[in-house]
Write an enzyme that holds these catalytic residues in place. Sequence first.
Site, PDB file in Angstrom:
ATOM      1  CG  LEU A 129      -1.862  -1.122   1.114  1.00 29.80           C
ATOM      2  CD1 LEU A 129      -2.620  -1.260   2.659  1.00 29.80           C
ATOM      3  CD2 LEU A 129      -3.072  -1.084  -0.037  1.00 29.80           C
ATOM      4  CD  GLU A 130       3.801   1.438  -4.624  1.00 29.21           C
ATOM      5  OE1 GLU A 130       3.717   2.664  -5.031  1.00 29.21           O
ATOM      6  OE2 GLU A 130       4.340   0.515  -4.820  1.00 29.21           O
ATOM      7  CG  ASN A 131      -1.893   5.639  -2.320  1.00 34.20           C
ATOM      8  OD1 ASN A 131      -1.318   6.745  -2.933  1.00 34.20           O
ATOM      9  ND2 ASN A 131      -2.565   4.795  -3.294  1.00 34.20           N
ATOM     10  CD  GLN A 166       7.743  -0.262  -3.693  1.00 35.50           C
ATOM     11  OE1 GLN A 166       7.937   0.418  -4.579  1.00 35.50           O
ATOM     12  NE2 GLN A 166       6.724  -0.354  -3.140  1.00 35.50           N
TER      13      GLN A 166
END
Length: 566
Positions: A391-393, A450
Amino acid sequence: MDRTTRSRRWLGGALALALGTGLSLMGISGTAQAADINVAKNAGFESGLANWTCSAGSGATVSSPVHGGASALKATPAGQDNAKCTQTVSVKPNSTYTLSAWVQGGYTYLGASGTGTTDVSTWTPDSAGWKQLSTTFTTGGSTTSVTVYTHGWYGQTPYFADDVSVFGPDGGGGGDPDPVVPATPAGLAVGSVTSSSVALSWSTVTGATGYNLYQNGAKVQSVSGASATATGLNASTSYSFQVSATNAAGESAKSSAVTGTTSASGGGGGGTVPKHAVTGYWQNFNNGATVQKISDVPANYDIIAVSFADATGTPGGVTFNLDSAGLGGYTVAQFKADVAAKKAAGKSVIISIGGQNGTVTINDATSATNFANSVYALMQEYGFNGVDIDLENGLNATYMTQALRSLSSKAGSGLVITMAPQTIDMQSTSNEYFKTALNIKDILTVVNMQYYNSGSMLGCDGKVYSQGSVDFLTALACIQLEGGLTPAQVGLGLPASTSGAGSGYVSPTIVNNALDCLARGTNCGSFKPSRTYPSLRGAMTWSTNWDAKSGNAWSNAVGPHVHGLP
C-alpha cells in the site's frame, strides 16, 4: 528530562559561599539570589508542540528517537522552508543565559534572536546519534523576552531536537514544573493470544508519557499507549506480565501480575519459505513487459507475488480479477493449475494488495475484518499461500495489524506475509509501516523495501545516501536490521531493469555486493555495518515480467547469489 543541573548548581553555589565566608548556612544574611532555571516551556516536547511554533507545518512530535522523556521534535524542511521552530521566552535584562539542545539527524541550527545585544547561533551538519549544541547570550538593558529557535536546511533530511534549555535568571515567566512519578497502572488484562504472542492492555495513567512491559520480571518493551503485544513466545506456555508507567520524573512501581498462556497452534510462523529467498512480482496486466503465465516464472523465484488484488465496494474488502484478455487468453482454470504446480514445486504464490495505483483503506475494526475475510477467501479460491502488503498511499498500523492477525488466525502457521514499503516508510520505527512490521513480527515473513523511485534518505549512521549505490542499500537496510526486525525478515527490493522503475535501477552486481556486505561483511562501499547478518532473507524485484523482457538477466544473476548466501 534532566533537571539535576539546576539544583546542583544552586546547592554548590550556596556551599561555596558559606565555606568561603566562614558563615553557616543558617547565618547567611543579605538579599537572597534566586536560583537560575530553564525558562523554556515544554522544553522536552512532552506536551506536543505547545509553546512552540513551527514554520509551514514542518514540526511534529515523535516517540522515537527521543533523548529524554517520551517525545522529541521532528522537523522536516521542504522546498523553500527550513523547518524553523521557535519559542519566545521571558528573560531578565542584563543577564547571561546558556542556550542548549540535544539534536540528531540532518543539518540542525540552534539560536536566539531579539537578545538586545548580539544574537547567537550554532549548528551541526548531521549526527547519527544525539549531540548537544550549546551557546550563550547576554540580554540588553531593556530586554524582557527573547526568541529561541531551531531549524534545518533547505532540501535536507529531517532533524530531531529534544531537551531544549535556556538556563539563567527567571524573567518572570517561570519554568516547567518538575513532574512527579506517575501512579502504578491498574486494570492489566490479557487479550487475544496466538501460539507465539499475547496481547495486553491496561488503564491509562494521568501524567504518564510511556509504559514499560515486564515479562517474567524482565522488561521487554517500552510503549507510548496503554496496550502492547508480547511476541516471540513459545506455544502452550504460561508467562507472567506486569506493567509500569513512566515520565521524565521516573518509573512507577510495577502493577499486579497477570498470567497469559499461548495457544498450542494457529497463527504465527511467517510461512515456509527457503532460508534465503528471491521474491518476484508477477504482473496481471500488460504494460509493455513480457506477458507471462505463472508457469513461465523462472525457478529462481521462491515467492511469486501476484499483482494486484482489486478493491471492492466494501470497505477493506478485496477481490482478484484475472486479466485474461490482456494476458493472451490465460484462463482462470489455467491460472489456478499453475499456482498449484508452483506450490507443488516448493514455491509460494501470494496475492499482492496495493501497488502504485491501488487504494485499499483499512482504518477501523470493520474494514480490518473485511480485509482478513476477503483475503482468506481468495486464498481458498486460488490457492494463494498468503498476502503481500504494498500500500503505497499509507496505512494505519493499528488496524492493519488487527487485519493481519485475524488472517493469521484463519490461515494458520503456513501463512506467508510480505511487505513492500517505500524508503520513507522505514526511516523510523515510529512510521506506520515500520510499526506494523514490528507489531506482526511473530507472523511476518519478509519486508522487501523498495530501494527505488526514492529521494536521498538517512542511513542508520545518520548520514544521507542517494539511491543507486551499494551504500544506499546497506545503510538503509541497517535501519531495519537494527530497528527490531530479524535478518530473516529483511530483503532488498530493486527493479529488474531500467524499465521497471522511474529511477533507482542498479546492476545485479550492485545488488549482490550489497547482499555480500550485509551477510558476509565483504564488497561493502564506504558504509560498513558494525556486524554481519548471515540469515538475511534475500532480494525482491519488480517484476518477473520486466526481468523476462531482459532475458531474465536479473534473476539469473541474483537468484543463485541469494541461494548461495551463508
